[in-house]
Design a protein around this motif. Structure first.
Motif, PDB file in Angstrom:
ATOM      1  N   THR A 111       0.900  -1.287   0.033  1.00  0.00           N
ATOM      2  CA  THR A 111      -0.012   0.017   0.135  1.00  0.00           C
ATOM      3  C   THR A 111       0.935   1.240   0.107  1.00  0.00           C
ATOM      4  N   TYR A 112       1.941   1.261   0.761  1.00  0.00           N
ATOM      5  CA  TYR A 112       2.721   2.508   1.088  1.00  0.00           C
ATOM      6  C   TYR A 112       3.311   2.581  -0.398  1.00  0.00           C
ATOM      7  N   VAL A 113       4.095   1.621  -0.818  1.00  0.00           N
ATOM      8  CA  VAL A 113       4.699   1.614  -2.407  1.00  0.00           C
ATOM      9  C   VAL A 113       3.813   2.244  -3.546  1.00  0.00           C
ATOM     10  N   GLU A 114       2.562   1.653  -3.377  1.00  0.00           N
ATOM     11  CA  GLU A 114       1.803   2.110  -4.487  1.00  0.00           C
ATOM     12  C   GLU A 114       1.382   3.573  -4.401  1.00  0.00           C
ATOM     13  N   VAL A 115       1.105   4.101  -3.278  1.00  0.00           N
ATOM     14  CA  VAL A 115       0.588   5.388  -2.937  1.00  0.00           C
ATOM     15  C   VAL A 115       1.725   6.317  -3.243  1.00  0.00           C
ATOM     16  N   PHE A 116       2.674   6.095  -2.430  1.00  0.00           N
ATOM     17  CA  PHE A 116       3.824   7.352  -2.167  1.00  0.00           C
ATOM     18  C   PHE A 116       4.988   7.029  -3.022  1.00  0.00           C
ATOM     19  N   ASP A 117       5.262   5.520  -3.573  1.00  0.00           N
ATOM     20  CA  ASP A 117       6.362   5.635  -4.647  1.00  0.00           C
ATOM     21  C   ASP A 117       5.816   5.461  -5.992  1.00  0.00           C
ATOM     22  N   SER A 118       4.860   4.714  -6.395  1.00  0.00           N
ATOM     23  CA  SER A 118       4.334   4.738  -7.726  1.00  0.00           C
ATOM     24  C   SER A 118       3.176   5.820  -7.935  1.00  0.00           C
ATOM     25  N   HIS A 119       2.772   6.345  -6.946  1.00  0.00           N
ATOM     26  CA  HIS A 119       1.831   7.300  -7.103  1.00  0.00           C
ATOM     27  C   HIS A 119       0.589   6.848  -7.816  1.00  0.00           C
ATOM     28  N   ASP A 120      -0.024   5.505  -7.469  1.00  0.00           N
ATOM     29  CA  ASP A 120      -1.104   5.007  -8.062  1.00  0.00           C
ATOM     30  C   ASP A 120      -2.296   4.815  -6.803  1.00  0.00           C
TER      31      ASP A 120
END
Length: 300
Positions: free
Chosen positions: A259-268
């Motif tokens: 969840t963290y990666v998708e929202v803050f790193d991948s901006h998805d």
């Protein structure tokens, strides 16, 4: 005749309503309101920061399983949950059994066992990252160094960097931190069993093992269920402990990290909200049956 409103009636319920209304509003806004907004984003097509929300008919929930990192994240979460919940229950019940049988300085032991709960997962993760350092023997520190000095080199391993059992090692800090809480639950359960029941079983010729097996342990089923729900809820959304030890590595990837990666790193936002919705459903599968069971038990 129409009933007239009497000021005296409102005095019975109005003060209580005014007292709890801030909590009701806060829960409605920051819990259920945010759940609603997260679900709205999860069923939208907003896979970047500029696309309109729209509606994708739940396509995100299906497409997520085509992401090569998602199935391993689910497997890691399941392995972590099994080891963490099982280990904390067994260790907590064993510690409670020892305390229930009577030891000197019991209050001190209780405090020591409960101390880890006062530490955040971030702080304990930093310490356990050093303890579970997977460095080779010539540069070993932490537990691997200790095993080497006491002649137990066979126990040295790569801990959380093991591709198959890394998440099982990751559960060790969580077991250490939560077993004291489980001990407190079981200790209260042990001491809630009437002594008359135990004496009656002993008079009937039951051994001490049979007293616990057929009299004491069946009385602890509600305690076990409560501990199972609490530990399962913690394990499914574990984030800070894993981030402190391993960071965002694929080998320890779990849904909360995803969840963290998708929202803050991948901006998805859509994919991040979809994963968060899956976590909410997983927690609901644990909590809702427990609530139904509790209501039925109270009615009986």
């Amino acid at each position: 005749m129409s009933r007239r409103w009497k000021p005296g009636r409102s005095r019975r319920w109005l003060p209580g309503l005014l007292l709890v209304s801030p909590s009701i509003l806060a829960i409605g806004l920051f819990v259920y309101g945010l759940i609603f907004w997260n679900t709205r984003v999860a069923v939208s097509g907003r896979h970047d920061e500029v696309t309109p929300y729209g509606f994708d008919k739940g396509k995100n929930f299906v497409d997520l399983w085509d992401d090569p990192s998602w199935p391993p994240a689910v497997r890691h979460a399941l392995l972590f949950t099994l080891v963490f919940v099982g280990g904390a229950l067994l260790l907590g019940a064993f510690l409670a059994f020892l305390m229930e049988k009577g030891v000197k300085a019991e209050a001190g032991f209780r405090a020591v066992y409960l101390f880890p709960m006062a530490i955040s997962f971030i702080a304990s993760g930093v310490v356990w990252r050093w303890l579970m350092n997977p460095a080779p023997p010539e540069r070993a520190v932490g537990l691997n160094q200790l095993f080497g000095k006491v002649g137990l080199d066979a126990l040295a391993n790569d801990w959380w960097q093991n591709p198959r059992w890394g998440m099982a090692a990751m559960a060790l800090p969580a077991i250490w931190q939560m077993s004291g809480y489980v001990m407190a639950l079981y200790l209260a359960g042990f001491r809630s069993v009437p002594e008359e029941l135990r004496e009656a079983a002993r008079v009937d010729g039951a051994s001490e093992w049979k007293v616990y097996r057929y009299v004491v342990f069946p009385q602890l089923r509600p305690v076990t269920l409560s501990a199972l729900i609490i530990l399962g809820h913690i394990s499914l959304k574990v984030f800070d402990l894993i981030m402190a030890i391993a960071g965002k590595q694929i080998i320890t990837y779990v849904p909360a990290i995803a969840t963290y990666v998708e929202v803050f790193d991948s901006h998805d936002p859509a994919n991040g909200a979809t994963i968060a919705t899956y976590l909410l459903l997983a927690v609901a599968l644990l909590v809702i049956p427990y609530l139904v069971w509790s209501v039925r038990a109270e009615r009986r």
